[in-house]
Motif scaffolding. Structure first.
Motif, PDB file in Angstrom:
ATOM      1  N   SER A 128      25.633 -15.234   8.601  1.00  0.00           N
ATOM      2  CA  SER A 128      24.729 -14.091   8.510  1.00  0.00           C
ATOM      3  C   SER A 128      25.182 -13.149   7.415  1.00  0.00           C
ATOM      4  N   LYS A 129      24.194 -12.535   6.754  1.00  0.00           N
ATOM      5  CA  LYS A 129      24.455 -11.578   5.685  1.00  0.00           C
ATOM      6  C   LYS A 129      23.318 -10.573   5.663  1.00  0.00           C
ATOM      7  N   ALA A 130      23.640  -9.302   5.372  1.00  0.00           N
ATOM      8  CA  ALA A 130      22.604  -8.277   5.371  1.00  0.00           C
ATOM      9  C   ALA A 130      22.760  -7.355   4.175  1.00  0.00           C
ATOM     10  N   TRP A 131      21.618  -6.791   3.757  1.00  0.00           N
ATOM     11  CA  TRP A 131      21.576  -5.804   2.675  1.00  0.00           C
ATOM     12  C   TRP A 131      20.897  -4.546   3.225  1.00  0.00           C
ATOM     13  N   TRP A 132      21.594  -3.444   3.173  1.00  0.00           N
ATOM     14  CA  TRP A 132      21.138  -2.189   3.762  1.00  0.00           C
ATOM     15  C   TRP A 132      20.651  -1.258   2.660  1.00  0.00           C
ATOM     16  N   ASN A 148      15.921   3.273   4.922  1.00  0.00           N
ATOM     17  CA  ASN A 148      16.309   2.921   6.286  1.00  0.00           C
ATOM     18  C   ASN A 148      15.852   1.501   6.635  1.00  0.00           C
ATOM     19  N   GLN A 149      16.007   0.590   5.668  1.00  0.00           N
ATOM     20  CA  GLN A 149      15.613  -0.795   5.866  1.00  0.00           C
ATOM     21  C   GLN A 149      16.792  -1.731   5.637  1.00  0.00           C
ATOM     22  N   VAL A 150      16.694  -2.888   6.256  1.00  0.00           N
ATOM     23  CA  VAL A 150      17.702  -3.930   6.098  1.00  0.00           C
ATOM     24  C   VAL A 150      16.998  -5.260   5.892  1.00  0.00           C
ATOM     25  N   GLN A 151      17.472  -6.028   4.908  1.00  0.00           N
ATOM     26  CA  GLN A 151      17.058  -7.425   4.839  1.00  0.00           C
ATOM     27  C   GLN A 151      18.227  -8.263   5.338  1.00  0.00           C
ATOM     28  N   VAL A 152      17.936  -9.144   6.283  1.00  0.00           N
ATOM     29  CA  VAL A 152      18.975  -9.965   6.877  1.00  0.00           C
ATOM     30  C   VAL A 152      18.675 -11.433   6.644  1.00  0.00           C
ATOM     31  N   THR A 208      18.915 -10.127  -9.387  1.00  0.00           N
ATOM     32  CA  THR A 208      19.669 -10.006  -8.143  1.00  0.00           C
ATOM     33  C   THR A 208      18.909  -9.203  -7.096  1.00  0.00           C
ATOM     34  N   VAL A 209      17.944  -8.397  -7.531  1.00  0.00           N
ATOM     35  CA  VAL A 209      17.180  -7.554  -6.610  1.00  0.00           C
ATOM     36  C   VAL A 209      15.809  -8.156  -6.314  1.00  0.00           C
ATOM     37  N   THR A 210      15.160  -8.735  -7.325  1.00  0.00           N
ATOM     38  CA  THR A 210      13.806  -9.252  -7.125  1.00  0.00           C
ATOM     39  C   THR A 210      13.753 -10.399  -6.117  1.00  0.00           C
ATOM     40  N   ARG A 211      14.888 -11.032  -5.833  1.00  0.00           N
ATOM     41  CA  ARG A 211      14.889 -12.112  -4.838  1.00  0.00           C
ATOM     42  C   ARG A 211      14.552 -11.590  -3.445  1.00  0.00           C
ATOM     43  N   PHE A 212      14.646 -10.279  -3.248  1.00  0.00           N
ATOM     44  CA  PHE A 212      14.302  -9.713  -1.945  1.00  0.00           C
ATOM     45  C   PHE A 212      12.789  -9.538  -1.780  1.00  0.00           C
ATOM     46  N   LYS A 213      12.035  -9.700  -2.854  1.00  0.00           N
ATOM     47  CA  LYS A 213      10.580  -9.590  -2.769  1.00  0.00           C
ATOM     48  C   LYS A 213       9.992 -10.939  -2.338  1.00  0.00           C
ATOM     49  N   ASP A 214       8.860 -10.870  -1.646  1.00  0.00           N
ATOM     50  CA  ASP A 214       8.138 -12.092  -1.250  1.00  0.00           C
ATOM     51  C   ASP A 214       9.108 -13.146  -0.719  1.00  0.00           C
ATOM     52  N   PHE A 215       9.929 -12.725   0.230  1.00  0.00           N
ATOM     53  CA  PHE A 215      10.972 -13.611   0.724  1.00  0.00           C
ATOM     54  C   PHE A 215      10.423 -14.603   1.742  1.00  0.00           C
TER      55      PHE A 215
END
Length: 465
Positions: free
Chosen positions: A226-230, A235-239, A297-304
């Motif tokens: 498991s890995k998370a980005w806060w 106040n959001q997290v992608q896990v 490194t950031v755009t990978r969090f879009k349209d996941f």
């Protein structure tokens, strides 16, 4: 050019091949004169080189660490390039032995082709050497594993007198050798425990950070990895939480030629957050290329989307780009309190940050100098990327400095291979086995041949008592 944060050096992006100095990978620290680099072709040649050396010796590996770990002190000192001491040395049903200068990517590719893997989750990038990964305590994510060094069964080194010694897990000094900071000798071979290759399905989600401490524990207890980005501002997290793939998922992966398989359903619930993050990054870095590495490194969090793949396809997904990376480990039982401290500080200071806080938990490590020695831990990661001209956002650096001070006051321990302010830490209090490590170093290298300023300051008697 100078700036008020000397611990976070500016980068020199326009270095020419004629520059007499060898620089680290990020090009923010000269390590020594190129004429002082030695590149042995064999272990025997390395033995002679060390035996005949009159100065100090450091090993540069892939040069991805901050300059302080690798930098030579004097003109007669030597930097050893181990790139020719690489490759497979041996393999049996449950282990594999590679030369210390082998790149992690080569280790992973070989194991995958053989249907094997390490039980330790990989770090985000694989451009490090195997010996370098052990020397700095490289780790992955998941409480059911720890650092790469904790999968080592035997470690072979050339010592300061040119002799060879091999340490196995029964040797009383093995916990020192597992994470030696390059201070004990030159690692020439590492035997690693292997297990059958597993396929994982990684579930990705965007959730509120209201219950982050509880959620982090649940994700890490309920999933293998498991890995998370806060994102504190939103106040959001992608896990990312991964379990072993079921038979249907494994079959779909095989039918995809064993390539990373993305599910058809994508989620855009974080797109607005990511767009705001990217805008802040553009302002801070002044990078004009929208497809530049920091932006990717950031755009990978879009349209996941959820994915299925082997452990390296799922988690070894980092993009190597020059940055200041601060990573601090705290005991897992302090997670809730530390998250609360960061929340209070963030609400009060409203710091400027252009990358989320990275959260990775690991199991306890055997290594005496591991930040997670004998305790489950959570690593907090913070990143500031360089601008195209090699400068750094002063607001971002101010954020790094303040958050490190906060975590150090909470008993945090910095990752050895990343940036940190040594003045914030009382090493002997943080590492009860520091004196034992110093004694091992005294026995293996009584003259301090494998030394530089970094080693001396860390391993002085005062620091280890």
């Amino acid at each position: 050019m100078t700036h008020p944060y000397p611990g976070y050096p500016l980068r020199q992006p326009q270095l020419s091949r004629q520059d007499p100095s060898l620089w680290n990978w990020a090009q923010n620290a000269p390590l020594g004169d190129k004429s002082r680099v030695a590149q042995p072709d064999s272990e025997a040649e390395l033995q002679v080189l060390i035996r005949q050396s009159e100065g100090k010796i450091r090993v540069n590996g892939s040069r991805m660490s901050p300059g302080r770990m690798l930098k030579l002190d004097n003109e007669q000192d030597t930097l050893i390039d181990t790139s020719r001491l690489s490759g497979l040395l041996a393999m049996d049903e449950q282990s594999v032995t590679f030369a210390g200068g082998t790149l992690l990517q080569d280790v992973y590719d070989f194991l995958t082709a053989k249907g094997r893997m390490l039980a330790a989750s990989p770090g985000v990038i694989a451009a490090q050497t195997l010996a370098g990964a052990l020397a700095t305590g490289t780790h992955g994510q998941g409480l059911y594993q720890s650092s790469i060094g904790d999968e080592a069964l035997r470690i072979r080194m050339v010592l300061a007198d040119g002799s060879i010694k091999e340490f196995d897990r029964q040797h009383p000094w093995f916990p020192a050798v597992q994470l030696g900071l390059g201070c004990l000798g030159v690692v020439t071979a590492v035997t690693l425990r292997t297990v059958p290759l597993k396929v994982y399905t990684c579930f990705k989600d965007a959730v509120s950070a209201d219950n982050l401490a509880r959620d982090m524990l649940n994700w890490n207890r309920d999933y293998a990895l498991s890995k998370a980005w806060w994102f504190p501002n939103e106040n959001q997290v992608q896990v990312w939480a991964a379990r072993e793939a079921n038979p249907e998922e494994q079959q779909a992966w095989l039918e995809n030629d064993s390539h990373l398989l993305e599910q058809e359903t994508t989620r855009d619930s974080m797109n607005d957050t990511i767009d705001r993050t990217l805008e802040q990054m553009r302002q801070d870095t002044r990078i004009t290329d929208e497809n530049g590495k920091p932006f990717r490194t950031v755009t990978r969090f879009k349209d996941f989307t959820d994915v299925t793949g082997d452990i390296y396809q799922v988690f070894c997904r980092g993009i190597a780009t020059p940055q200041i990376n601060v990573e601090i480990s705290i005991p897992l039982d302090r997670l809730e309190a530390v998250l609360a401290s960061i929340r209070r500080w963030h609400a009060e200071k409203q710091p400027q940050m252009h990358y989320p806080i990275i959260l990775r938990c690991t199991g306890a490590s055997d290594s005496w100098l591991s930040p997670c020695h004998e305790q489950e831990s959570c690593y907090f990661g913070f990143v500031v990327y360089y601008a195209e001209d090699g400068t750094l956002s002063l607001e971002g650096l101010d954020f790094l400095q303040q958050v490190e001070q906060l975590l150090a006051a909470e008993g945090g321990k910095p990752h050895w291979g990343k940036y940190y302010d040594a003045s914030l830490y009382q090493w002997a209090q943080l590492y009860p086995q520091l004196e034992a490590f110093r004694q091992v170093r005294q026995a293996l290298d009584p003259q301090g041949k494998f030394s530089n300023k970094f080693c001396r300051e860390l391993l002085t008697v005062e620091n280890s008592l």
